[in-house]
Design a protein around this motif. Structure first.
Motif, short mmCIF file in Angstrom:
data_model
loop_
_atom_site.label_atom_id
_atom_site.label_comp_id
_atom_site.label_asym_id
_atom_site.label_seq_id
_atom_site.Cartn_x
_atom_site.Cartn_y
_atom_site.Cartn_z
N PRO A 1 -28.37 -59.62 -21.26
CA PRO A 1 -28.65 -61.04 -20.97
C PRO A 1 -28.17 -61.50 -19.60
O PRO A 1 -28.70 -62.47 -19.05
N PHE A 2 -27.17 -60.81 -19.01
CA PHE A 2 -26.66 -61.22 -17.69
C PHE A 2 -27.70 -61.00 -16.58
O PHE A 2 -27.63 -61.63 -15.54
N ASP B 1 -30.73 -61.89 -16.43
CA ASP B 1 -31.54 -63.09 -16.18
C ASP B 1 -30.78 -64.11 -15.33
O ASP B 1 -31.38 -65.01 -14.76
N ARG B 2 -29.45 -64.00 -15.30
CA ARG B 2 -28.65 -65.01 -14.59
C ARG B 2 -28.44 -64.68 -13.11
O ARG B 2 -27.96 -65.51 -12.36
N VAL B 3 -28.77 -63.43 -12.72
CA VAL B 3 -28.56 -63.03 -11.32
C VAL B 3 -29.77 -63.48 -10.50
O VAL B 3 -30.91 -63.27 -10.92
N PRO B 4 -29.56 -64.14 -9.32
CA PRO B 4 -30.71 -64.54 -8.49
C PRO B 4 -31.56 -63.32 -8.13
O PRO B 4 -31.03 -62.24 -7.88
#
Lengths: 244, 59
Positions: A61-62, A64-67
């Motif tokens: 899931p992480f 998706d949070r990285v630009p």
């Protein structure tokens, strides 16, 4: 459903890379099964697969949070290091500078190592199986993320990797022998070219390079790397002979 | 940690050369917008690989 060139390349790269990793893991699992039986080998492999699944579920899931640009740059650089490492080794093996990887030999060495510890418990044999599946599996997960995450191609890349792992596991269960006939160095050569091409592409995307032809540029990089790698084999052969 | 590092680094000189090329390409991308950084990256990586393999073969 028609796949774009980038999606096709992602499926193929993930399939071939996973094929090599799965063959290497299978050799160790089979060694454990030969010396200590299928119970520790199977349990170790299952525990390795479960640990891998847990890592993917926890860290997935992480992503998706990285630009996107940062993700492309980090993955691109890691892929470049990973792919060039494979390609370098495949070139040196093809040129005869270092010995070819032999699954029969690896199987014999692992089996001898396990037999040397007759006083140890079965769980140590299971641990060898666990470690093999976990480490080779981590490489598979990295390849899937690396070729798939930058352009939303995680599903096709995962399908390619899963197909390779299922294929190798099925063949291994049927024949109960290391897959020594798989042309491992040729596969490593091809995968090294493909992963390095993806690495150059993603690193450039991360740096904001407007690649001509967009995704199609990956095929061009692959062609250039293949020509360079074949030339490197031809150049390295006489140099190695002269040094010997 | 060592095992993870070994996934990406086999020959330290090749890894360092590739990282230096990426840093140079990043500098070029920052100063000259366009394809120049891509060319530095592509030709630099191919050159680093060829140089490293030939040096390893001569050793």
């Amino acid at each position: 459903m028609l796949l774009t060139p980038a999606a096709s390349a992602a499926v193929l790269a993930a399939f071939l890379a996973s094929l090599v990793e799965a063959v290497e893991a299978l050799t160790i699992v089979l060694s454990v099964a030969t010396v200590r039986g299928w119970k520790p080998a199977g349990l170790g492999a299952l525990a390795g697969t479960a640990t891998l699944a847990l890592i993917v579920l926890l860290l997935g899931p992480f992503l998706d949070r990285v630009p996107l640009h940062a993700l492309q740059l980090v993955i691109g650089v890691l892929l470049l290091l990973f792919g060039m490492r494979w390609l370098r080794k495949a070139i040196l093996r093809a040129a005869g500078v270092i010995a070819l990887h032999d699954e029969e030999e690896a199987f014999a060495a692992e089996t001898a190592e396990l037999r040397a510890h007759t006083d140890r418990l079965n769980w140590l044999a299971g641990l060898a199986s666990y470690k093999a599946v976990l480490l080779e599996g981590l490489e598979v997960v990295f390849v899937v993320i690396a070729v798939g995450a930058g352009r939303g191609l995680l599903v096709p890349a995962s399908i390619g990797a899963l197909a390779a792992c299922v294929l190798v596991a099925a063949v291994g269960v049927v024949i109960h022998r290391p897959l020594a006939r798989v042309p491992e160095n040729t596969l490593k050569f091809a995968v090294g070219v493909m992963l390095s091409a993806f690495g150059i592409f993603w690193t450039g995307e991360g740096l904001g390079v407007p690649w001509p032809g967009e995704d199609l540029a990956i095929l061009g990089f692959g062609a250039l790397l293949l020509i360079a790698a074949l030339a490197a084999v031809r150049l390295a052969r006489p140099a190695a002979r002269a040094a010997a | 940690m060592k095992v993870l590092l070994e996934l990406f680094v086999d020959d330290g000189m090749l890894a360092l050369a590739l990282l230096a090329i990426v840093a140079l390409a990043a500098f070029v991308a920052w100063t000259i917008p366009g394809l120049a950084a891509g060319l530095v990256l592509l030709l630099g990586c191919v050159g680093a690989l060829l140089g490293n393999v030939i040096r390893a073969a001569r050793r």
